[in-house]
Design an enzyme around this catalytic site. Sequence first.
Site, PDB file in Angstrom:
ATOM      1  N   ARG A  59       0.848  -1.195   0.000  1.00  0.00           N
ATOM      2  CA  ARG A  59       0.000   0.000   0.000  1.00  0.00           C
ATOM      3  C   ARG A  59       0.880   1.240   0.000  1.00  0.00           C
ATOM      4  O   ARG A  59       1.758   1.393   0.858  1.00  0.00           O
ATOM      5  CB  ARG A  59      -0.916   0.012   1.224  1.00  0.00           C
ATOM      6  CG  ARG A  59      -1.915   1.175   1.256  1.00  0.00           C
ATOM      7  CD  ARG A  59      -2.779   1.094   2.515  1.00  0.00           C
ATOM      8  NE  ARG A  59      -3.847   2.075   2.506  1.00  0.00           N
ATOM      9  CZ  ARG A  59      -3.726   3.343   2.892  1.00  0.00           C
ATOM     10  NH1 ARG A  59      -2.548   3.781   3.325  1.00  0.00           N
ATOM     11  NH2 ARG A  59      -4.755   4.177   2.845  1.00  0.00           N
ATOM     12  N   SER A  94     -12.799  -3.921   2.142  1.00  0.00           N
ATOM     13  CA  SER A  94     -13.091  -3.275   3.418  1.00  0.00           C
ATOM     14  C   SER A  94     -14.603  -3.126   3.554  1.00  0.00           C
ATOM     15  O   SER A  94     -15.264  -2.632   2.636  1.00  0.00           O
ATOM     16  CB  SER A  94     -12.430  -1.898   3.493  1.00  0.00           C
ATOM     17  OG  SER A  94     -11.033  -2.006   3.394  1.00  0.00           O
ATOM     18  N   LYS A 131      -4.266   6.151   9.343  1.00  0.00           N
ATOM     19  CA  LYS A 131      -5.084   6.840   8.358  1.00  0.00           C
ATOM     20  C   LYS A 131      -5.722   8.046   9.046  1.00  0.00           C
ATOM     21  O   LYS A 131      -6.469   7.895  10.013  1.00  0.00           O
ATOM     22  CB  LYS A 131      -6.162   5.915   7.793  1.00  0.00           C
ATOM     23  CG  LYS A 131      -5.613   4.751   6.991  1.00  0.00           C
ATOM     24  CD  LYS A 131      -6.712   3.868   6.457  1.00  0.00           C
ATOM     25  CE  LYS A 131      -7.514   4.552   5.370  1.00  0.00           C
ATOM     26  NZ  LYS A 131      -8.513   3.651   4.740  1.00  0.00           N
TER      27      LYS A 131
END
Length: 237
Positions: free
Chosen positions: A46, A130, A160
């Site tokens: 990621r 998700s 995040k």
Amino acid sequence: MNPRLAGIDPRLYLITDSAQCGEAGRSVAETVREAVAGGVGIVQVRDKDIDDDAFYALTREVITAVDSAVVDSATAGTQRRVLIVLNDRVAVAQRLLAEGADVHIHVGQSDTPVEQVRERIGPEPLIGLSAADDAEFAAARDSSAVDLVGIGPVYDTTTKTDAPDGIGPDRLGDLVAEARLPAVAIGGITTARAAELRGRGLIGICVVSAICRAEDPRSAAQDLLAEFGDGRAEGAQ
């Protein structure tokens, strides 16, 4: 467990963070190699801040790191299959698959729809999604494209910046039961908290900082696995 996950130990799932690895004085590939040597069974690449070409190069480095760790494990007598998952980057996944790489995809609710992902990458790669509520779980099941769901954040997290508040272990267990799909937990999970997630119906836990920022990623992975155990056993409730 989903037969498509056969041969994989999903209990510990690493999501890479290039900045955190750099802050710890290592490359993503170096972190991944040590983490896989410590027992990580799924690695999600990621990085939202680089273009597709750079992401392709990063993924190739991760593939090499995983292969190296797996070869070392095989030399020691342990046969392993470690999944490499790309965060969204469907075009990069298509390129790698065309080259014969064994890669898979994870998407969020605002990323490429899972039905489109399946059309583009074919029937073999696994798709993770998700999801956070019954409607999203139902849509995932109805799509017939989703192999596992990521649920969270379990705890408050700074990884995040736009993440909502943590749902807590008890609510997590309720959501896993509602999902009726193989589920991994994510968000603020540390070694100290891993045991709290036993007995919640999870197939695994996802971590970022707990490994990417660790002084020793191999030891961090080993410690997380020791605390989480087999995951499905009864633990702290």
